[in-house]
Design an enzyme around this catalytic site. Structure first.
Site, PDB file in Angstrom:
ATOM      1  N   ARG A 155     -11.445   6.897   9.858  1.00  0.00           N
ATOM      2  CA  ARG A 155     -10.957   5.532   9.912  1.00  0.00           C
ATOM      3  C   ARG A 155     -12.033   4.540   9.447  1.00  0.00           C
ATOM      4  O   ARG A 155     -11.746   3.574   8.749  1.00  0.00           O
ATOM      5  CB  ARG A 155     -10.525   5.203  11.337  1.00  0.00           C
ATOM      6  CG  ARG A 155     -10.109   3.762  11.556  1.00  0.00           C
ATOM      7  CD  ARG A 155      -8.923   3.363  10.704  1.00  0.00           C
ATOM      8  NE  ARG A 155      -8.362   2.084  11.116  1.00  0.00           N
ATOM      9  CZ  ARG A 155      -7.292   1.524  10.568  1.00  0.00           C
ATOM     10  NH1 ARG A 155      -6.669   2.104   9.571  1.00  0.00           N
ATOM     11  NH2 ARG A 155      -6.848   0.375  11.006  1.00  0.00           N
ATOM     12  N   SER A 190       0.839  -1.191   0.000  1.00  0.00           N
ATOM     13  CA  SER A 190       0.000   0.000   0.000  1.00  0.00           C
ATOM     14  C   SER A 190       0.886   1.257   0.000  1.00  0.00           C
ATOM     15  O   SER A 190       1.717   1.404  -0.898  1.00  0.00           O
ATOM     16  CB  SER A 190      -0.947  -0.043   1.202  1.00  0.00           C
ATOM     17  OG  SER A 190      -2.002   0.848   1.033  1.00  0.00           O
ATOM     18  N   HIS A 236      -8.063  -5.307   0.036  1.00  0.00           N
ATOM     19  CA  HIS A 236      -6.767  -4.649   0.146  1.00  0.00           C
ATOM     20  C   HIS A 236      -5.977  -5.135   1.362  1.00  0.00           C
ATOM     21  O   HIS A 236      -4.762  -5.293   1.302  1.00  0.00           O
ATOM     22  CB  HIS A 236      -6.986  -3.134   0.217  1.00  0.00           C
ATOM     23  CG  HIS A 236      -5.737  -2.329   0.275  1.00  0.00           C
ATOM     24  ND1 HIS A 236      -4.813  -2.329  -0.744  1.00  0.00           N
ATOM     25  CD2 HIS A 236      -5.238  -1.488   1.231  1.00  0.00           C
ATOM     26  CE1 HIS A 236      -3.806  -1.522  -0.420  1.00  0.00           C
ATOM     27  NE2 HIS A 236      -4.034  -1.008   0.768  1.00  0.00           N
ATOM     28  N   ASP A 237      -6.678  -5.356   2.471  1.00  0.00           N
ATOM     29  CA  ASP A 237      -6.020  -5.770   3.714  1.00  0.00           C
ATOM     30  C   ASP A 237      -5.284  -7.101   3.604  1.00  0.00           C
ATOM     31  O   ASP A 237      -4.533  -7.456   4.525  1.00  0.00           O
ATOM     32  CB  ASP A 237      -7.052  -5.871   4.847  1.00  0.00           C
ATOM     33  CG  ASP A 237      -6.983  -4.669   5.785  1.00  0.00           C
ATOM     34  OD1 ASP A 237      -6.161  -3.768   5.532  1.00  0.00           O
ATOM     35  OD2 ASP A 237      -7.746  -4.638   6.759  1.00  0.00           O
ATOM     36  N   ASP A 286      -8.816  -6.765  -4.194  1.00  0.00           N
ATOM     37  CA  ASP A 286      -8.409  -5.429  -3.756  1.00  0.00           C
ATOM     38  C   ASP A 286      -8.974  -4.404  -4.728  1.00  0.00           C
ATOM     39  O   ASP A 286      -8.575  -4.346  -5.884  1.00  0.00           O
ATOM     40  CB  ASP A 286      -6.871  -5.361  -3.743  1.00  0.00           C
ATOM     41  CG  ASP A 286      -6.329  -4.032  -3.226  1.00  0.00           C
ATOM     42  OD1 ASP A 286      -7.119  -3.078  -3.034  1.00  0.00           O
ATOM     43  OD2 ASP A 286      -5.107  -3.950  -3.003  1.00  0.00           O
TER      44      ASP A 286
END
EC number: 2.3.1.31
Lengths: 395, 395
Positions: free
Chosen positions: A237, A167, A366-367, A333
């Site tokens: 967040r 990232s 994505h994580d 992602d």
């Protein structure tokens, strides 16, 4: 509330909770070694907080730099002193793991602008004696990498065996290969892109607006007031967190499951499990992260666009590169979709660089780069071993 | 600031700006005709604001109900008195257009819980003499449809020729076909789903948290205080707006273009065009929409799950349906992707219902249903004409 000027390493929140206790190694650069920022300003003095793992070999050829993501830190392979949780890349880094600490020496530093010990908006501005707040110039990924280079050189290391990151960390990896190509033997940019997309800028801007809309942000000068924009940062967040996952992962994990029993409550409380989960993500994040750092990190990512310095031709950025690249993307992602990695691969091919590319099949979004993904680990192990042989680190 | 209890149709914002001036037709239902809400409470009295277009024929067989989306209103084919902009479905509805006003009679009402004249959180609670705020029970899509049925019956209409709507409007269409199947000859659910997904609930929750985090929200009682949670609602709108578009559309429209010139400003101002665009979307939205209504609308969508009342078997909801369905999805819509429409089509097939399905190729994302999409218009025209022939409205 503190009456005295705050210690840059301990930010006192409302209610006097001390939330940052970085206890890692630090290196300080004085006025004799200023950091020339892209904003056109020399930053001095400044500090870098970092951790190392493993042992640097005699000819200093086995060093790997790990670059962290937006809200990460330098505790990649040891427990965070803030949360007590294991290192965020514990699955990847360790003895016998793909980044094998019996073979490699790992350096991981908190990025410039961060809030875990490296100079950032919460640090004291020597001119005013007060925290910088948003008076610190807007920083770029290149600025972060410039600072990392000074750290790496402080070890007497001339060439890094590898630079690895996902990232925003992947952006730093790419920037390393362009800014200091001869210092990078192998590079692994993961779940990243060569420039931040319009949609990603949009999500970041929403997060910044959420922080700045919080009256406790106080134009960035909340440190002195004994308050912090908790609510705004939590909303930022929460928004970001949704983008880190995938529709499928959310569906599998939470679906439309209710928090309590089977009946709808007809209230605005968190009724669905996904709501409680997000609120929890927001509230735990604000305990460990500084709102102004969040502004600086997101801005740095938004500014990132490697091709911009090469008339928009990404291939030109890598011309003559002798670095071995391994690009990794994750199929679900949608923040940095596979197409973005593929664009980089095409540019590297056009520049006749050495490149391999792995798209890992997963529904975790994505994580995934932070999760136990066996295919990802296998690819890393294979690429690094092969590069280590080429580098003469193993027979 | 207003010293007297506010008129429910005119909300005075900070600075005494009057922002709502609904001037449409209204129908009032008294204590003799309460609305039985899903929350288990009878709502009475209540008001529905609506507009009609075209002429109802003698046997009342040519009526089309248009259902609006989350932040829409009943000005689907005439200028909004708030913004002065043309009707939001002007391209679809009008003489010679797919919803041909020389042939059909169109009814469009502001949904229950809305802020354009129909009873909602800004309306006066007769018990307290103050605006409901969030004391109004949480509403469902089914509640909205129940209210619409009372409006439709007030015209003496026994069967609607068609019910048409996109997004939250599409949810209402689906609910109509399940709650009152014999009253719906043809149904067009557009860019919608039979239940709100985990990811969509997540984005809504972020928006609600942004509103509630704004100190000017005041637990929903801002009306009396002469303030409004502008900043929080703007952040909510900005987040939602990103989800209404597509990555491709954002890239085509804005890319990484800068607002002023070619140089980065190294500031936190809106530098990228996408940032100014989003800020504009946020600031214009708060001028026309009530924050509490936003909470109610998003909650109603989150609660929506047709199959839940049928042991999770969507097909059972449509058993025995004689309604003609036309499902429409848009290829780049990631909020309500084509797969969700396809799930409904499969359920309708399993229930042996009459169904056609069109996936419109476009890169404009979820918002496509509000835009000039020739393929969409053609599909609508074809389906409605065919249904009109079957209904005997045209030879």
């Amino acid at each position: 509330m503190s009456e005295t000027a705050p210690d840059p390493n301990v930010i006192r929140a409302a209610g006097s909770r001390e939330i940052y206790h970085p206890s890692s190694d630090v290196v300080d650069f004085g006025h004799d070694k200023p950091l020339a920022l892209d904003a056109g300003i020399d930053l001095a003095p400044f500090r870098i907080a970092y951790n190392t793992y493993g042992t640097l070999n005699a000819d200093k050829s086995n060093a790997i730099l790990i670059c962290h993501a937006l809200t990460g830190d330098h505790y990649c392979a040891s427990p965070s002193p803030i949360t007590g949780k294991p290192g965020w890349w514990n699955g990847l880094i360790g003895e016998g793991k793909p980044v094998d600490l019996s073979r490699y020496f790992v350096i991981c530093s908190n990025v410039l602008g961060g809030c875990m010990g490296t100079t950032g908006p919460a640090s004291i501005d020597p001119e005013s004696g007060q925290p910088y707040g948003i008076d610190l110039p807007v920083l770029t990924i290149r600025d972060m990498v410039r600072a990392q280079k000074m750290l790496v050189e402080s070890f007497g290391i001339e060439t890094l065996f590898a630079v690895i990151g996902g990232s925003m960390g992947g952006m730093q990896v790419l920037q390393w290969t362009v800014s200091y190509p001869d210092m990078v033997f192998a590079a692994v940019p993961i779940a990243t892109g060569a420039r931040h997309s319009s949609q990603n800028i949009a999500f970041h801007e929403v997060g910044r607006q959420a922080v700045m809309a919080d009256p406790d942000w106080r134009g960035g000068r909340y440190y002195e007031k004994g308050v912090r924009p908790y609510k705004g940062l939590a909303v930022a967040r929460m928004t970001a967190h949704v983008t880190y996952l995938s529709e499928q992962a959310l569906h599998r994990k939470f679906g439309r499951n209710l928090q309590h029993g089977q009946k709808l409550g007809f209230k605005f409380d968190a009724e669905f499990q996904i709501e409680s989960y997000l609120r929890h993500q927001g509230s735990t994040f604000v305990e460990r992260f500084d709102a102004n750092s969040y502004l600086y990190m997101t801005r740095a990512m938004d500014y990132f666009d490697i091709a911009a310095d090469y008339d928009g031709l990404l291939a030109n950025a890598f011309k003559g590169s002798r670095t071995r690249f391994c690009l990794v993307s994750f199929s679900s992602d949608w923040l940095f979709p596979t197409s973005e990695s593929r664009d980089i691969v095409h540019a590297l091919n056009a520049a006749a660089a050495s490149v391999s590319f792995v798209e890992v099949e997963t529904d975790k979004g994505h994580d995934s780069f932070l999760l136990d993904e066996p295919d990802f680990y296998r690819a890393m192990e294979g690429f690094l071993s092969s590069a280590a042989r080429a580098r003469g680190l193993i027979a």
